[in-house]
Design an enzyme around this catalytic site. Structure first.
Site: not given
Lengths: 167, 168
Positions: A139-140, A123, A137, A132, A92
């Site tokens: 990239r991961r 999620h 995220y 940014p 959250e």
């Protein structure tokens, strides 16, 4: 000496949780939307059936912030369910005070929590302008479900919930 | 047509599973046994409600459980307790009779009773009929209104993220 520790939130952390929620909302230019109170946070997070869980990031006394805080970051999460995939973790809120950013381990703690709790996925929501974070995220390996699958998040506020429940 | 909306029990799980299988497509990882454990044990991960019709209105395949909704409690760091509607489904031959609306109304009642301030759910952008229905009920599109995107991290990506694998 470690730069910081990560630990599960305790009832005494509630004032810091609300402070950090408001700081994050201010960054999103939504500060006036925060109507949650310390009483509600205490009841909802530390009762018999908590609605949320929190992890706090704390620095030693000698690294206190300029305004005197040792609690410098938090992540708020809860468990959700997708009947196709199974148990999921929903992140959250995730925030670190500006002067303490770059330590990165915070992220690992949450993601380890998701894996240890046997969640099939995680999620979260990101604002479109927050490039940014989106890049971080993606990239991961995260997928943007709104963009890739066309999902749109809807909300019904209390006024309409009352009307709907009366029908 | 007469129908009842009620809280689902373990006996309803096989019908909920049947309707989940029909309403979704693609790879699945949840078996009926998982659904029973995850939704009907001491600390369930979701709640569900069922729409049922009397014997004389059974479907051509003999089903009297003709719709379901699956939801769980969530939390907004701005407003507090909320309810998330994960699934809402009515068998095609029973649509247009107010059953979907009644299921959603029941979730709203249960959410308000639990102290929730909002109900959230996701809709696919091509599902214009559903979007129009929800908008007519007073819902608003958070993705369009606030530019929020739903993100997901799962499988190997989640595990790599947990390990803190270095990224480019």
């Amino acid at each position: 000496m470690a730069n910081f520790i990560l630990r599960k939130a305790e009832p005494r952390d509630v004032p810091d949780i609300l402070r950090l929620i408001k700081e994050l909302a201010k960054f999103e230019e939504m500060e006036e939307q925060v109507v949650l109170t310390e009483t509600e946070l205490l009841q909802d997070g530390f009762g018999e059936q908590p609605f949320y869980h929190c992890i706090m990031a704390e620095v030693p006394e000698d690294r206190r912030s300029s305004d005197g805080h040792t609690v410098v970051g938090f992540a708020m999460y809860y468990f959700t369910y997708d009947p196709w995939i199974g148990k999921m973790l929903y992140l959250e809120d995730f925030y670190v005070m500006k002067e303490y950013r770059g330590m990165a381990v915070h992220t690992q703690y949450i993601h380890s929590t998701a894996v240890k709790s046997r969640c099939s996925g995680m999620h979260f929501i990101v604002a479109e302008w927050n490039k940014p974070s989106i890049d971080f995220y993606k990239r991961r390996g995260a997928s943007d479900l709104s963009h890739e699958e066309g999902w749109r998040l809807f909300e019904i506020d209390k006024e309409y919930l009352l009307k709907m429940s009366a029908k | 047509m007469v129908y009842t909306i009620r809280v689902a029990t373990l006996e309803d799980c096989k019908d909920i599973y049947r309707m989940i299988m029909v309403s979704r497509c693609g790879d699945r990882r949840v078996a009926q046994g998982d659904l029973e454990q995850d939704g009907f044990s001491k600390n369930p991960f979701f709640q569900s409600i069922i729409a049922e019709v009397p014997e004389q209105h059974r479907s051509k395949d003999g089903h009297s459980k003709v719709g379901y909704a699956l939801y769980f409690f969530a939390y907004s760091s701005w407003k507090g307790r909320s309810v998330y509607m994960e699934d809402l489904y009515v068998m095609p031959e029973y649509r247009g009779k107010g059953i979907g609306k009644a299921l959603m109304s029941k979730i709203a009642q249960l959410g308000l009773a639990a102290g929730c301030n909002q109900l959230n759910f996701a809709v696919l952008n091509w599902n214009k009929e559903s979007m129009d229905f929800y908008l007519s009920q007073g819902c608003w599109d958070v993705t369009t209104g606030l530019d929020y995107h739903c993100m997901r991290c799962e499988g190997p990506a989640l595990e790599a993220l947990a390990r803190g694998d270095p990224k480019n």
